[in-house]
Design a protein around this motif. Structure first.
Motif, PDB file in Angstrom:
ATOM      1  N   ASP A 100       5.601   2.205   9.720  1.00  0.00           N
ATOM      2  CA  ASP A 100       6.761   2.651  10.492  1.00  0.00           C
ATOM      3  C   ASP A 100       7.566   1.420  10.896  1.00  0.00           C
ATOM      4  O   ASP A 100       7.017   0.453  11.430  1.00  0.00           O
ATOM      5  N   VAL A 101       8.875   1.469  10.658  1.00  0.00           N
ATOM      6  CA  VAL A 101       9.742   0.345  10.990  1.00  0.00           C
ATOM      7  C   VAL A 101      10.906   0.849  11.834  1.00  0.00           C
ATOM      8  O   VAL A 101      11.344   1.995  11.711  1.00  0.00           O
ATOM      9  N   ALA A 102      11.396  -0.010  12.720  1.00  0.00           N
ATOM     10  CA  ALA A 102      12.506   0.342  13.603  1.00  0.00           C
ATOM     11  C   ALA A 102      13.228  -0.928  14.015  1.00  0.00           C
ATOM     12  O   ALA A 102      12.712  -2.038  13.859  1.00  0.00           O
ATOM     13  N   ARG A 103      14.437  -0.759  14.559  1.00  0.00           N
ATOM     14  CA  ARG A 103      15.241  -1.890  15.024  1.00  0.00           C
ATOM     15  C   ARG A 103      15.364  -1.831  16.535  1.00  0.00           C
ATOM     16  O   ARG A 103      15.615  -0.770  17.117  1.00  0.00           O
ATOM     17  N   VAL A 128       7.320   5.057   5.759  1.00  0.00           N
ATOM     18  CA  VAL A 128       7.023   5.039   4.328  1.00  0.00           C
ATOM     19  C   VAL A 128       5.516   5.191   4.167  1.00  0.00           C
ATOM     20  O   VAL A 128       4.731   4.656   4.960  1.00  0.00           O
ATOM     21  N   ALA A 129       5.110   5.944   3.157  1.00  0.00           N
ATOM     22  CA  ALA A 129       3.689   6.220   2.937  1.00  0.00           C
ATOM     23  C   ALA A 129       3.028   5.033   2.256  1.00  0.00           C
ATOM     24  O   ALA A 129       2.612   5.095   1.088  1.00  0.00           O
ATOM     25  N   ALA A 130       2.938   3.926   2.962  1.00  0.00           N
ATOM     26  CA  ALA A 130       2.252   2.728   2.476  1.00  0.00           C
ATOM     27  C   ALA A 130       1.510   2.128   3.653  1.00  0.00           C
ATOM     28  O   ALA A 130       2.100   1.460   4.494  1.00  0.00           O
ATOM     29  N   GLY A 131       0.223   2.388   3.721  1.00  0.00           N
ATOM     30  CA  GLY A 131      -0.613   1.849   4.784  1.00  0.00           C
ATOM     31  C   GLY A 131      -1.881   1.266   4.207  1.00  0.00           C
ATOM     32  O   GLY A 131      -2.076   1.254   2.985  1.00  0.00           O
ATOM     33  N   GLY A 132      -2.750   0.790   5.065  1.00  0.00           N
ATOM     34  CA  GLY A 132      -3.998   0.216   4.587  1.00  0.00           C
ATOM     35  C   GLY A 132      -4.837   1.207   3.810  1.00  0.00           C
ATOM     36  O   GLY A 132      -5.584   0.836   2.905  1.00  0.00           O
ATOM     37  N   GLY A 133      -4.723   2.499   4.153  1.00  0.00           N
ATOM     38  CA  GLY A 133      -5.493   3.521   3.461  1.00  0.00           C
ATOM     39  C   GLY A 133      -4.776   4.147   2.286  1.00  0.00           C
ATOM     40  O   GLY A 133      -5.305   5.098   1.678  1.00  0.00           O
ATOM     41  N   SER A 134      -3.572   3.675   1.933  1.00  0.00           N
ATOM     42  CA  SER A 134      -2.840   4.246   0.800  1.00  0.00           C
ATOM     43  C   SER A 134      -3.627   4.056  -0.488  1.00  0.00           C
ATOM     44  O   SER A 134      -4.106   2.953  -0.793  1.00  0.00           O
ATOM     45  N   ILE A 135      -3.750   5.127  -1.252  1.00  0.00           N
ATOM     46  CA  ILE A 135      -4.579   5.115  -2.455  1.00  0.00           C
ATOM     47  C   ILE A 135      -3.858   4.387  -3.584  1.00  0.00           C
ATOM     48  O   ILE A 135      -2.680   4.657  -3.870  1.00  0.00           O
ATOM     49  N   CYS A 136      -4.556   3.464  -4.226  1.00  0.00           N
ATOM     50  CA  CYS A 136      -4.039   2.705  -5.363  1.00  0.00           C
ATOM     51  C   CYS A 136      -4.575   3.340  -6.644  1.00  0.00           C
ATOM     52  O   CYS A 136      -5.787   3.348  -6.871  1.00  0.00           O
ATOM     53  N   SER A 137      -3.683   3.859  -7.464  1.00  0.00           N
ATOM     54  CA  SER A 137      -4.107   4.579  -8.663  1.00  0.00           C
ATOM     55  C   SER A 137      -3.266   4.145  -9.852  1.00  0.00           C
ATOM     56  O   SER A 137      -2.381   3.293  -9.740  1.00  0.00           O
ATOM     57  N   GLY A 163      -0.010   5.113  -2.965  1.00  0.00           N
ATOM     58  CA  GLY A 163       0.312   6.296  -2.182  1.00  0.00           C
ATOM     59  C   GLY A 163       1.035   7.323  -3.036  1.00  0.00           C
ATOM     60  O   GLY A 163       1.057   7.233  -4.262  1.00  0.00           O
ATOM     61  N   PRO A 164       1.680   8.324  -2.429  1.00  0.00           N
ATOM     62  CA  PRO A 164       1.766   8.539  -0.975  1.00  0.00           C
ATOM     63  C   PRO A 164       0.483   9.066  -0.342  1.00  0.00           C
ATOM     64  O   PRO A 164       0.378   9.133   0.866  1.00  0.00           O
ATOM     65  N   GLU A 165      -0.499   9.441  -1.192  1.00  0.00           N
ATOM     66  CA  GLU A 165      -1.750   9.955  -0.644  1.00  0.00           C
ATOM     67  C   GLU A 165      -2.509   8.844   0.070  1.00  0.00           C
ATOM     68  O   GLU A 165      -2.444   7.682  -0.298  1.00  0.00           O
ATOM     69  N   SER A 166      -3.251   9.234   1.108  1.00  0.00           N
ATOM     70  CA  SER A 166      -4.040   8.276   1.886  1.00  0.00           C
ATOM     71  C   SER A 166      -5.494   8.717   1.923  1.00  0.00           C
ATOM     72  O   SER A 166      -5.795   9.920   1.907  1.00  0.00           O
ATOM     73  N   ALA A 167      -6.384   7.738   1.984  1.00  0.00           N
ATOM     74  CA  ALA A 167      -7.813   8.046   2.086  1.00  0.00           C
ATOM     75  C   ALA A 167      -8.195   8.534   3.467  1.00  0.00           C
ATOM     76  O   ALA A 167      -9.279   9.078   3.653  1.00  0.00           O
ATOM     77  N   GLY A 168      -7.319   8.327   4.476  1.00  0.00           N
ATOM     78  CA  GLY A 168      -7.555   8.845   5.822  1.00  0.00           C
ATOM     79  C   GLY A 168      -8.775   8.231   6.488  1.00  0.00           C
ATOM     80  O   GLY A 168      -9.275   7.177   6.100  1.00  0.00           O
ATOM     81  N   ARG A 219       7.979  -1.609  -1.185  1.00  0.00           N
ATOM     82  CA  ARG A 219       8.269  -0.319  -0.553  1.00  0.00           C
ATOM     83  C   ARG A 219       8.491  -0.485   0.949  1.00  0.00           C
ATOM     84  O   ARG A 219       9.376   0.144   1.534  1.00  0.00           O
ATOM     85  N   MET A 220       7.694  -1.344   1.574  1.00  0.00           N
ATOM     86  CA  MET A 220       7.864  -1.562   3.012  1.00  0.00           C
ATOM     87  C   MET A 220       9.147  -2.334   3.307  1.00  0.00           C
ATOM     88  O   MET A 220       9.846  -2.057   4.284  1.00  0.00           O
ATOM     89  N   ALA A 221       9.469  -3.297   2.461  1.00  0.00           N
ATOM     90  CA  ALA A 221      10.721  -4.037   2.641  1.00  0.00           C
ATOM     91  C   ALA A 221      11.918  -3.112   2.474  1.00  0.00           C
ATOM     92  O   ALA A 221      12.925  -3.233   3.189  1.00  0.00           O
TER      93      ALA A 221
END
Length: 760
Positions: free
Chosen positions: A379-382, A410-419, A432-437, A506-508
């Motif tokens: 999550d990003v904000a100004r 954006v669906a990119a976090g530490g748990g975002s699935i790399c496939s 992502g966008p799926e996450s391992a939760g 994606r985060m940028a």
């Protein structure tokens, strides 16, 4: 009394429940700060150290909690389905007693203890050292939660009957007729959130006058039939109800009389023109209100008489339980709550923005872009002296009319699935966008999870397995990475670096949308990186954006919880205007005064005395005549004099900043006016003095991947870095629950507030 000014002998507990972890900061009556991080599945993880008889185990990795704390918890192996009830716990010997005989369990096996309580209660019990069989001590809890967001995204809400003016039954199916993907040949529309539509015989004119009275008997029969078919919640959106809510209010009484407990009225939730967004907002409220009501009731019941406040998407606090019903009742039928489901879908990210702003203020940074990378999303904000507000936003497929901080997710976090999609030369890496939760979590959590960004950072040497707070299985991450590399047909290191590049870009891009996309240069801001994974990617993301300054605050992995401490009880009042600015400019101060009184009264209902309430902002939503989208323009300084403002130049400047030009000679229209009242904030402490710089001594070295090569780099322990300590990249700074990756060409120092300031 405002909750920020609670009695000095009361615990202050701030909890942020995310998709993977629940973060908690608790201040004891004597001022000690307690930090707790648990999985959002209400589980604590550790390892089996030894066997002690048929029904006892010695465990490693669990906190030293009071005797008997784990009685009633379920014990299980990670990845296993069988559970055994726990009946006793001895913290000195670390012995867990179970109610049933155990099979042979190997020493060193990863295991978990799962509570039957909600994650915020488990975190509060750990922080206060209160076993589940005892009441919690008096405390004031502030809570941010993704429970409603997850229910919306996973389509696990209530069975909703949608009541709408006859002839408009297909309203939400038709929507705006916009294509979600312009070039897709086959569009798969998501199913509606409601179960059935009930068309109501009634009609109002555009000015609110009654053209056709409400057919009460017909509405009663239709409501009873919907209830008998399984509907449990009702959403009501009638034509022109924003002008005259009489028919919606009459229908509310009928629905309550028939037996609907949860009823959402569009005229109360979003009293503005446009039937479609009003209806969408009402349906989301009806869909989520029962879920949130049950969740908050379970948390509140365990707190007894202690107050519970929930963070809203706009960064304010709402009471989750009230001693008396608000006049007119809650639109969703929650008589004991001033918190609405649609107001809290971004509550966790909002807490992060407030925490980032507070940390930046302590480090003397007035303009920041917050970068909150957690387990499920980023999550990003100004923040530029104040937060930016949005009054219409989307969460998943839902379009909501509700105040919220302008946060990009954006669906990119530490748990975002790399496939990998495809194979060989046609293989495409996906993040992502799926996450391992929280369960199963990343592969390295040892519960059979997939390869994720957390595993990627671990395998590239950028994380310390001993700092996670839960058992880590490096071999499991290596196995998953080898499987993915075999499918993609490439080298493992190149594959892992590719995943990092995708996630970073994606985060940028999300940061570009809230900076460049709004007319601001990100290079003029500092990047505040937090969340469990933010500091691992901050330098790479800043490089992509041309940013030169990064702040990694203290408590970076718990900053969203810390942000709750800075939140205030806040209420908005809104009035539709829909008049040319030239005609109504002189009338705006009087209207703003009416809205200020309305918002102040709503805050006072929360128990805040009038002397501690202030007008936080006055916002006019302006647009050129004929346009649909408006811009939120500051109406004036909070508490400004009652002089008529000249909003024309402010609007034109904002329009030029976003669109690059401003049409000449077109009249400006006032769409709506909004005023926010809030409890007064605690005064900011003085800035700490700037320390003298000293070269930091590394605690060791670590082999990690930088710039496409394995190198031995210095490793620092953040707890050992005193204010003034300096260091240069490439290097790693480790702390409990997080790590900071300092890329080449970046230098760092610890400022007087304890933050890590990185500069290129």
């Amino acid at each position: 009394m405002s909750p920020s000014r609670s009695a000095p002998r009361t615990w202050q507990v701030w909890v942020d429940t995310g998709g993977t972890f629940t973060d908690c900061l608790a201040v004891a009556p004597r001022g000690e700060l307690h930090r707790v991080k648990v999985l959002s599945s209400s589980a604590l993880r550790g390892r089996i150290a030894a066997r002690r008889g048929a029904r006892s185990l010695v465990l490693d990795g669990f906190p030293a909690l009071p005797p008997g704390f784990f009685a009633g918890f379920a014990f299980r192996l990670l990845g296993g389905g069988e559970e055994w009830p726990a009946v006793g716990w001895d913290p000195e010997s670390r012995r867990l007693d179970l109610a049933e005989d155990l099979p042979d369990l190997p020493p060193g096996a990863a295991c978990e203890l799962v509570s039957t309580e909600e994650p915020p209660l488990l975190a509060a019990r750990i922080a206060t050292g209160t076993p589940p069989d005892r009441p919690l001590p008096p405390l004031a809890m502030r809570l941010a939660t993704t429970r409603g967001t997850n229910a919306l995204l996973e389509r696990k809400g209530a069975a909703v009957a949608f009541f709408v003016t006859a002839g408009f039954g297909d309203l939400l199916l038709i929507g705006t007729q916009q294509r979600p993907d312009l070039f897709a040949l086959a569009i798969e529309k998501p199913p509606p959130l409601y179960r059935e539509v009930v068309e109501v015989e009634e009609r109002l004119a555009a000015d609110g006058s009654v053209l056709r009275p409400l057919d009460r008997e017909g509405a009663k029969r239709a409501a009873g039939a919907a209830l008998s078919r399984g509907a449990t919640s009702a959403a009501v959106a009638l034509l022109h109800a924003y002008r005259n809510p009489c028919h919606e209010r009459d229908l509310l009484a009928i629905l309550r009389d028939v037996g609907f407990r949860f009823v959402a009225l569009s005229s109360q939730l979003a009293p503005e023109i446009k039937l479609l967004p009003r209806a969408q907002t009402a349906v989301v409220e009806a869909y989520l209100a029962p879920i949130l009501a049950g969740y908050l009731a379970r948390v509140a019941s365990a707190l007894g008489e202690s107050p519970l406040h929930v963070m809203t998407s706009a960064g304010g606090l709402a009471r989750a339980r009230s001693p008396r019903q608000r006049p007119g009742g809650s639109p969703s039928g929650l008589a004991e709550s001033s918190f609405r489901a649609v107001d809290g879908l971004l509550s966790g990210p909002a807490g992060g923005v407030l925490g980032a702003a507070r940390a930046a203020s302590r480090s003397g940074l007035p303009r920041i872009l917050s970068f909150d990378m957690g387990g499920t999303s980023t999550d990003v904000a100004r923040f530029d002296g104040d937060v930016e507000l949005s009054f219409e936003h989307r969460v998943g497929d839902a379009h909501l009319v509700a105040p919220a901080l302008a946060i990009e997710t954006v669906a990119a976090g530490g748990g975002s699935i790399c496939s990998v999609a495809g194979a060989g030369r046609e293989a495409q890496l996906k993040v992502g966008p799926e996450s391992a939760g929280a369960h199963p979590g990343p592969a390295c959590y040892g519960a059979g999870g997939p390869l994720t960004i957390t595993d990627v950072n671990l395998l590239l040497g950028r994380l310390d397995p001993g700092r996670f707070g839960i058992p880590i299985d490096v071999a499991a991450a290596q196995e998953r990475a080898a499987e993915v590399a075999a499918h993609a047909g490439g080298e493992i290191e190149a594959l892992l670096e590719g995943y990092l590049e995708i996630a970073n870009e994606r985060m940028a891009d999300a940061i570009r949308r809230i900076s460049v996309g709004r007319g601001f240069d990100p290079a003029e801001f500092a990047l505040v990186a937090f969340g469990g994974a933010g500091a691992q990617h901050a330098c790479a993301v800043a490089d992509l954006l041309g940013m030169r300054t990064i702040l990694v605050p203290q408590e970076a992995s718990l900053l969203s919880a810390l942000g709750l401490s800075a939140a205030r009880i806040e209420r908005f009042a809104v009035r539709q205007v829909l008049r040319p600015l030239a005609e109504c400019n002189n009338d705006l101060p009087a209207l703003a005064g009416e809205l200020a009184a309305e918002a102040t009264a709503a805050v006072a209902e929360e128990g805040v005395v009038l002397g501690e309430i202030e007008i936080r902002c006055r916002i006019a939503q302006l647009r050129f005549a004929g346009q649909e989208t408006s811009l939120a323009i500051d109406f004036g300084e909070p508490g400004a004099a009652r002089e008529a403002p000249d909003l024309t130049e402010r609007f034109l400047a904002a329009y030029r900043a976003i669109y690059g030009y401003a049409p000449e000679g077109r009249p400006i229209e006032v769409e709506a006016l909004r005023v926010a009242a809030a409890s007064r904030p605690e005064p900011d402490p003085p800035l700490p003095p700037e320390p003298q710089p000293t070269e930091a001594l590394p605690s060791g070295t670590r082999r990690a991947r930088f710039a496409g090569a394995w190198v031995e780099v210095p490793a620092y322990d953040r707890a050992a870095l005193a204010p003034g300590a300096t260091f240069a990249g490439p290097c790693l700074v480790f702390e409990d629950l997080s790590a900071t990756v300092v890329e080449p060409d970046w230098r760092g120092r610890v400022d007087g507030a304890g933050g890590l300031l990185l500069a290129r």
